[in-house]
Scaffold this motif. Structure first.
Motif, mmCIF file in Angstrom:
data_model
loop_
_atom_site.group_PDB
_atom_site.id
_atom_site.type_symbol
_atom_site.label_atom_id
_atom_site.label_comp_id
_atom_site.label_asym_id
_atom_site.label_seq_id
_atom_site.Cartn_x
_atom_site.Cartn_y
_atom_site.Cartn_z
ATOM 1 N N GLN B 192 0.677 -1.082 0.122
ATOM 2 C CA GLN B 192 0.056 0.011 0.047
ATOM 3 C C GLN B 192 0.650 1.168 0.004
ATOM 4 O OE1 GLN B 192 -3.174 0.582 0.082
ATOM 5 N NE2 GLN B 192 -3.729 -1.617 -0.496
ATOM 6 N N ARG B 193 2.059 1.114 0.729
ATOM 7 C CA ARG B 193 2.882 2.376 0.960
ATOM 8 C C ARG B 193 3.514 2.519 -0.410
ATOM 9 N NH1 ARG B 193 5.646 1.773 6.842
ATOM 10 N NH2 ARG B 193 4.234 2.890 8.036
ATOM 11 N N ALA B 194 4.085 1.440 -0.979
ATOM 12 C CA ALA B 194 4.690 1.334 -2.207
ATOM 13 C C ALA B 194 3.627 2.210 -3.394
ATOM 14 C CB ALA B 194 5.080 0.309 -2.719
ATOM 15 N N MET B 195 2.490 1.889 -3.163
ATOM 16 C CA MET B 195 1.403 2.454 -4.242
ATOM 17 C C MET B 195 1.147 3.678 -3.812
ATOM 18 S SD MET B 195 -0.966 -1.009 -4.250
ATOM 19 C CE MET B 195 -2.624 -0.238 -5.004
ATOM 20 N N THR B 199 -0.741 7.952 4.553
ATOM 21 C CA THR B 199 -0.728 7.156 5.727
ATOM 22 C C THR B 199 -2.137 7.144 6.517
ATOM 23 O OG1 THR B 199 1.573 8.153 6.418
ATOM 24 C CG2 THR B 199 0.604 7.435 8.239
ATOM 25 N N PHE B 200 -2.760 8.159 6.302
ATOM 26 C CA PHE B 200 -4.253 8.196 6.956
ATOM 27 C C PHE B 200 -4.860 7.194 6.519
ATOM 28 C CE2 PHE B 200 -8.586 9.723 7.439
ATOM 29 C CZ PHE B 200 -8.511 10.003 8.620
ATOM 30 N N ARG B 201 -4.711 6.988 5.099
ATOM 31 C CA ARG B 201 -5.690 6.053 4.402
ATOM 32 C C ARG B 201 -5.270 4.640 4.814
ATOM 33 N NH1 ARG B 201 -8.694 5.061 -0.535
ATOM 34 N NH2 ARG B 201 -8.270 3.058 -1.448
ATOM 35 N N ILE B 202 -4.121 4.607 4.969
ATOM 36 C CA ILE B 202 -3.746 3.022 5.440
ATOM 37 C C ILE B 202 -4.269 2.737 6.654
ATOM 38 C CG2 ILE B 202 -1.424 1.440 5.959
ATOM 39 C CD1 ILE B 202 -0.019 2.945 3.742
ATOM 40 N N LEU B 203 -3.977 3.554 7.691
ATOM 41 C CA LEU B 203 -4.226 3.537 8.988
ATOM 42 C C LEU B 203 -5.849 3.179 9.031
ATOM 43 C CD1 LEU B 203 -2.831 6.290 11.129
ATOM 44 C CD2 LEU B 203 -2.420 3.754 11.217
ATOM 45 N N ARG B 204 -6.636 4.067 8.292
ATOM 46 C CA ARG B 204 -8.164 3.793 8.327
ATOM 47 C C ARG B 204 -8.483 2.403 7.655
ATOM 48 N NH1 ARG B 204 -12.379 5.547 5.197
ATOM 49 N NH2 ARG B 204 -11.014 6.444 3.726
ATOM 50 N N LEU B 205 -8.013 2.051 6.500
ATOM 51 C CA LEU B 205 -8.741 1.070 5.670
ATOM 52 C C LEU B 205 -7.941 -0.331 6.299
ATOM 53 C CD1 LEU B 205 -9.159 2.291 2.286
ATOM 54 C CD2 LEU B 205 -10.890 1.961 4.003
ATOM 55 N N LEU B 208 -6.634 0.041 11.470
ATOM 56 C CA LEU B 208 -7.672 0.244 12.422
ATOM 57 C C LEU B 208 -8.622 -1.103 12.189
ATOM 58 C CD1 LEU B 208 -8.796 3.682 12.763
ATOM 59 C CD2 LEU B 208 -8.101 2.084 14.449
ATOM 60 N N PRO B 209 -9.013 -1.530 11.314
ATOM 61 C CA PRO B 209 -9.878 -2.783 11.221
ATOM 62 C C PRO B 209 -9.360 -3.962 12.031
ATOM 63 C CG PRO B 209 -10.022 -1.767 9.149
ATOM 64 C CD PRO B 209 -8.820 -1.050 9.781
ATOM 65 N N HIS B 210 -7.998 -4.176 11.664
ATOM 66 C CA HIS B 210 -7.297 -5.304 12.464
ATOM 67 C C HIS B 210 -7.287 -4.977 13.992
ATOM 68 C CE1 HIS B 210 -5.630 -7.549 9.082
ATOM 69 N NE2 HIS B 210 -5.815 -6.514 8.362
ATOM 70 N N LEU B 211 -7.279 -3.736 14.321
ATOM 71 C CA LEU B 211 -7.011 -3.394 15.862
ATOM 72 C C LEU B 211 -8.273 -3.334 16.437
ATOM 73 C CD1 LEU B 211 -4.400 -0.708 15.397
ATOM 74 C CD2 LEU B 211 -4.239 -3.136 16.163
ATOM 75 N N LEU B 212 -9.361 -3.431 15.665
ATOM 76 C CA LEU B 212 -10.592 -2.910 16.471
ATOM 77 C C LEU B 212 -11.003 -4.230 17.188
ATOM 78 C CD1 LEU B 212 -12.808 -1.148 15.957
ATOM 79 C CD2 LEU B 212 -14.190 -2.620 14.391
ATOM 80 N N TYR B 213 -11.001 -5.613 17.018
ATOM 81 C CA TYR B 213 -11.176 -6.460 18.002
ATOM 82 C C TYR B 213 -10.358 -6.372 19.386
ATOM 83 C CZ TYR B 213 -13.138 -8.640 14.106
ATOM 84 O OH TYR B 213 -13.687 -9.055 12.848
ATOM 85 N N SER B 214 -9.124 -6.038 19.184
ATOM 86 C CA SER B 214 -8.300 -5.990 20.184
ATOM 87 C C SER B 214 -8.867 -4.418 21.166
ATOM 88 C CB SER B 214 -6.886 -5.502 20.216
ATOM 89 O OG SER B 214 -6.533 -6.573 19.572
ATOM 90 N N ILE B 215 -9.470 -3.505 20.555
ATOM 91 C CA ILE B 215 -9.809 -2.566 21.178
ATOM 92 C C ILE B 215 -11.123 -2.747 22.002
ATOM 93 C CG2 ILE B 215 -10.741 -0.149 20.890
ATOM 94 C CD1 ILE B 215 -8.665 0.507 18.706
ATOM 95 N N ILE B 216 -11.809 -3.551 21.203
ATOM 96 C CA ILE B 216 -13.235 -3.707 21.830
ATOM 97 C C ILE B 216 -13.062 -4.745 23.002
ATOM 98 C CG2 ILE B 216 -15.298 -5.192 21.680
ATOM 99 C CD1 ILE B 216 -15.477 -4.347 18.306
#
Lengths: 545, 298, 306
Positions: B192-195, B199-205, B208-216
């Protein structure tokens, strides 16, 4: 003494002490020596240095380890000579000459002389000692030079010969002999103070009835009888053990199980009803008065408390009977700053009666028909937050919405010492308790202009120059023949204060303590008004009688 | 130890419906949900369901000598040392616990996740400093810190919440940091970075979705920690200010009477344990349901 | 190994330095005025200013902090404002009581935690397992002051089995040790359970079983020792939990340790004591973590020091 409850009262001390103690008064001076007892306390003993110690636990311990020129008859507030064999006062009341008792020895074996008296007074007034009691010596000539650091010795204190010391005052002071009896005036040996330095408080050496034999920090202290004590027949006990870190409720249960003899912090409220109702313990419970008033201050510099009518309305709004009930009736409602047993108390004064309707009307008259919002500061230990909530409900009834700020003691004191921080403070747990039984002790720092300074103790910031002048006049009346006139003068001062209503006097606390069956002695010494909480020197053990 | 999570650009997402069903079926989480729903209902409906005004110091709420009254038909759970109805105060205390629980934990989660993601994703000296600071906070005796903080500020509900958050964000930051770190090193992020994705987009898409479960999961467990810390601070007298009832300060105000009036400690204590237990059970079951790697261990 | 140790020690010192700074800043912000407290109520403004100068409290913040650090390097934690004793001496006098309580708490949590974990793992997915695990959740959900007060009420006030608080004998130790130990019990029982389940699934256990060794013998000789190793490493981390717990537990039980000292100092805002106890506690936590990290590779070869 500010931290906890202090000194008790003459009339109550005498009245209570003698009603139950009259019969045994003879026994206790003749009681045989021997035996031991265990006294418990919750908080650590901070220091046994007489120039520094100023709290509930160490006050009477220091009195047992050290002696001063003056003292009080056990169980009373009657002044007596102690290390002073005799004294004379000059006609103008400005010079006191004390003759020392010869042959008095410090615990290290050296004889106590007039040099030691001078050294001790120089030490306590030296700013480097950081004594919280230095201010008591303000009337001695040369005090100001000491306080500012310009001198290292009080110019007014002179050693005439090894057994004679002369003290000159810079102004007449009717309370000076009382000052010579407080702990801060105890005589200490120079060589031991210099040997231990800042740790003298951990290794106290005095000339008192007991000497310290062991101190396990945070756990216990042991006092042993001073066999060379000049006062023959005193003390009665061979040994006293102080156990530290025991909650009052635990202490009482221990006493009931025979594992302790005196709960130093008194009977805890939760056990009070149970113990006083139980026939097995009723006779062991001892009640005593104390020179204490619990009050609410209103900061006269902070609107709307700058308005006299608002302050008077608050005075009428507080339900003092309920406050007394909350602490299980262990106090009597108050209507003026002085406690009933203090000379100068106005018996006929009626004060502001509890009358929410009239209070509301007065508040409307003052321009606050809908009340106002304010804050009530309180020390965060039981029962003070509970009492504050009771006051809060009283104030709400006349439309005043007071938010409670429940803080650590030092933070409440800090807020009170700022002119614009604390509109109202409930004094519980920090209240003024007299250092000695004289009305002047209830004025200067807490109601006079001297205390209305940043960091001061006059939390209502009330300053009335006319009353200050009257107070100076009263304290200049050193002639014992004019004692009655002086008392009247003080009475007038406190009633004028009530006209201005910077305080709501709420109640005067009573002390309740207990002793085990093993201990003997008149009740009065267990609630001694001066040797607070207990006069250890005269307690005797029934085991050896 | 069954199942292995496929590592892909999009996380395996157990449907929300499935997770909820799991929560209702398992006895542990079902119990937790019942307790939590009941307490939330009690907190919301408090003004209408309290039998007495929780702050009214009733004259008949004390014996004539000033002692509190034991549970009776009139006062179901007895009265406190000021003659107030304990049951009503407990209900109002539910509000306090839940408000602080959500507020403090919300702040802690945001702060912790923020620090964790920033440090994990940026790495470098920023990440280094942030994580050293987190280490420092880990080594702080938490309760001492909270007490000192509470002593500095004039206490209020908000301050208590902030103080608790200041102490509780650390755990979250550590967990999120570790996970972000391992995500950031994965191939799909570099792609993604190479493309040229921002940064914000990578974080959001993708992060964050990967982290959501841990956060919950840790967010849920965190409520329990928060409730306990609030109770402890209030118990020490440096938490919620009277007369606002909190389960902790009810015990604090009445504990001197515990030998004579144990109900004044027992009932609020039970309430604290129930609420903290429920969020712990819920978080635990959520972890099982959301994180297949740990499935089967419990 | 040595390089690792040096690096970790360096890190630990930095953390302690950071903690000292944060605590110093916080205490600097506390509104109470130490000079006023020392001077007493009858002191004049002059006297207070004099005392403030003697304590160096009139100096700017950074000078006060640097001086504190300088003294700290010489092992001087300063003197209590109100008790006037050396803080180091006060802490040292109370340390044995706290260490004793901690040691006893560790024993409690190991005995209870491991037993519960082993039983639950062996009875996996039965009602016994379920109830034990719920119990372990209850222990981590119960605030220590509630547990302490209830234990006191039941076992001391009602049953008279133990004394009502205090210090000095084994009987005094039991209730506070259980109160602190219960929290760890919850964690240990859950860890022990999963650790046991892992080990039970290992090949060598199956082999041993195939060889016909008795079940009890396999469990005691092979499973438990292997399962317990990762947990031993956790004890270091526990110290951190204890350090928060002792403030509450020592004041509930009147236990004369550093937690009680800290609590008394906080109430009186005796800043040097609060500073000292915070630093000493932080030392324990940092040291505990370090020890845990050092032990981990010894008990579990899969973990490497990095």
């Amino acid at each position: 003494m500010t931290m906890k409850l202090m000194t008790s009262a003459l009339a109550i001390g005498v009245a209570l002490g003698l009603t139950s103690g009259a019969a045994s008064a003879q026994d206790f001076t003749e009681a045989k020596q021997g035996g031991s007892m265990i006294v418990t306390y919750k908080d650590d003993v901070s220091t046994l240095d007489p120039a520094i110690g100023y709290d509930w636990q160490n006050w009477s311990m220091i009195k047992s380890l050290f002696d001063g020129l003056m003292d009080y008859e056990p169980g009373t507030t009657i002044l007596k000579k102690d290390l002073a064999e005799d004294y004379t006062i000059s006609d103008d009341g400005m010079t006191f000459t004390f003759k020392l008792r010869p042959g008095v020895k410090f615990h290290n074996g050296r004889e106590l002389t007039a040099e030691d008296v001078k050294y001790s007074l120089d030490r306590v007034t030296n700013p480097e000692t950081q004594s919280p009691g230095a201010g008591f010596f303000g009337s001695i000539e040369g005090y100001d030079a000491m306080a500012s650091g310009e001198a290292t010795s009080l110019s007014g204190v002179t050693v005439i010969d090894p057994y004679t010391v002369e003290i000159k005052l810079s102004r007449p002071d009717a309370t000076f002999l009382h000052v010579m009896a407080i702990n801060f005036s105890s005589i200490v040996p120079k060589e031991e103070v210099e040997k231990w330095g800042l740790d003298f408080g951990k290794h106290p050496v005095g000339s008192g009835a007991f000497k310290l034999s062991d101190w396990t920090l945070g756990q216990s202290l042991t006092f042993e009888r001073n066999k060379d004590y000049w006062h023959t027949g005193v003390p009665k006990l061979d040994q006293i053990t102080f156990e530290i870190g025991l909650e009052p409720i635990v202490a009482l249960l221990r006493l009931q199980q025979g594992e302790a003899d005196i709960p130093g912090d008194g009977i805890p409220p939760a056990k009070f009803l149970e113990v006083t109702a139980d026939p097995a313990y009723k006779d062991l419970v001892i009640e005593g008065g104390q020179l204490h008033t619990g009050y609410i201050t209103m900061n006269v510099l902070m609107p709307p408390f700058d308005n006299l009518k608002v302050r008077q309305a608050v005075n009428m709004a507080i339900n003092k009977d309920r406050a007394v009930r909350i602490i299980n009736g262990r106090a009597v409602p108050a209507n003026q700053p002085l406690p009933p047993t203090m000379p100068g108390y106005a018996k006929d004064y009626e004060g502001y009666a509890f009358d929410p309707e009239a209070a509301k009307a007065l508040l409307a008259e003052a321009g606050f028909p809908d009340g106002f919002e304010t804050e009530l500061y309180v020390y965060n230990t039981d029962p003070n937050p509970r009492l504050a909530q009771s006051f809060q409900q009283d104030l709400a009834a006349i439309g005043i919405k007071a938010e409670i700020r429940s803080l650590a003691q030092a933070n409440v004191i800090a807020a009170g010492g700022e002119p614009d921080q604390a509109p109202m403070i409930w004094s519980g747990g920090m209240a003024w308790i007299a250092d000695f039984p004289d009305p002047s002790n209830f004025y200067g720092p807490i109601l006079g202009c001297d205390g209305a300074v940043q960091g001061g103790w006059n939390w209502s910031w009330y300053c009335n120059k006319d009353l200050d002048a009257a107070a100076v006049e009263a304290d200049a009346m050193t002639d014992p023949a004019k004692a009655g006139e002086r008392e009247q003068k003080w009475r007038d001062i406190f009633l004028k204060i009530m006209d201005d209503a910077p305080w709501v006097p709420v109640f005067n606390e009573q002390r309740f303590t207990m002793r085990s069956e093993k201990l003997g002695g008149p009740d009065a010494i267990f609630v001694d008004p001066v040797h607070v909480p207990v006069n250890y020197d005269y307690v005797y053990s029934n085991d050896v009688q | 130890m069954s199942g292995s999570a496929a590592v892909s650009a999009t996380p395996v997402r157990p449907g929300a419906g499935r997770v909820l069903r799991q929560l209702m079926v398992r006895p542990r989480s079902a119990f937790a949900l019942v307790v939590i729903v009941t307490m939330v209902a009690a907190a919301v409906l408090a003004p209408w369901i309290v039998p007495y005004d929780p702050n009214d110091q009733m004259f008949d709420g004390l014996s004539l000598e000033g002692a509190p009254l034991p549970p009776s038909a009139q006062f179901w759970l007895g009265t406190d040392l000021l003659g107030r109805d304990l049951f009503s105060r407990l209900i109002l205390g539910t509000q306090t616990s839940l408000i602080i629980g959500l507020l403090a934990n919300g702040i802690a989660v945001m702060l912790g996740a923020g620090v964790g993601i920033t440090a994990g994703f940026l790495g470098g000296w920023v990440g280094g400093i942030l994580m050293r600071f987190t280490d420092l906070m880990m080594a702080f005796p938490a309760l001492l810190l909270a007490i000192v903080l509470a002593a500095i500020f004039k206490p209020s509900l908000l301050i208590v919440a902030v103080v608790i958050a200041m102490v509780n964000w650390v755990q979250m930051a550590r967990v999120i940091y570790t996970e972000t770190r391992s995500l950031a090193e994965r191939e799909f992020i570099s792609v993604q970075r190479a493309m040229g994705a921002s940064t914000f987009r990578i974080l959001r898409l993708h992060v964050l979705p990967h982290l959501l479960y841990s956060i919950i999961v840790f967010g849920t467990l965190g409520i329990s920690t928060t409730v306990l810390l609030e109770a402890t601070l209030s118990y020490l007298g440096v938490g919620v200010q009277p007369p606002t009832p909190s389960w902790g300060n009810i015990i604090y105000e009445n504990q001197t009477y515990f030998a004579n009036a144990p109900w004044l400690v027992f009932f609020p204590g039970l309430a604290i344990v129930l609420l903290a237990l429920s969020f712990n059970l819920l978080g635990d079951v959520l972890r099982d349901a959301l994180d297949p790697k740990l499935k089967g261990r419990h | 190994m040595w390089a690792y140790l040096v690096r970790r020690t360096g890190e630990a010192l930095l953390i302690l330095l950071g903690i000292s700074l944060v605590t110093f800043v916080l205490l600097y912000l506390v509104p109470a005025d130490p000079a006023r407290q020392i001077a007493g109520r009858s002191a004049t403004v002059e006297t207070v200013a004099n005392i403030r100068a003697q304590l160096g409290l009139d100096q700017p913040f950074h000078i006060q902090y640097v001086r504190y650090l300088g003294n700290l390097l010489q092992g001087d934690l300063g003197r209590s404002y109100l008790q006037r004793s050396e803080v180091a001496e006060l802490i040292a006098a109370r340390m044995p009581a706290t260490l004793l309580l901690m040691a006893a708490a560790i024993v409690v949590e190991l005995i209870l935690g491991l037993t519960i974990g082993i039983v639950a793992a062996l009875k996996r997915n039965t009602a016994v397992d379920q109830s034990l695990m719920v119990f372990s959740f209850v222990t981590i959900s119960a605030p220590q002051f509630v547990v302490g007060i209830l234990l006191l009420y039941v076992f001391a006030v009602r049953l008279h089995w133990f004394p009502i608080g205090g210090y000095g004998s084994f009987a005094h130790l039991v209730l506070p040790a259980i109160t602190i130990g219960l929290l760890g019990t919850g964690w240990y029982s859950r860890m022990m359970r999963s650790s046991m389940i892992d080990v039970l699934a290992q090949d060598y256990v199956r082999t041993a079983r195939a060889k016909g060794l008795g079940r009890l013998r396999i469990i005691l000789r092979h499973v438990v020792p292997n399962a317990v190793l990762p947990i031993i490493a956790m004890i270091g981390i526990d110290i951190g939990l204890f350090m928060s717990g002792i403030v509450v537990v020592e004041s509930v039980f009147g236990w004369p340790g550093i937690g009680q000292l800290a609590w008394q100092a906080i109430q009186r805002v005796d800043i040097p004591i609060i500073m000292g106890v915070t630093l000493v506690s932080a030392c324990f936590i940092v040291l505990g973590n370090l020890v845990a990290d050092l032990i981990a590779p010894l008990v579990d070869p899969r973990i490497k020091l990095k």
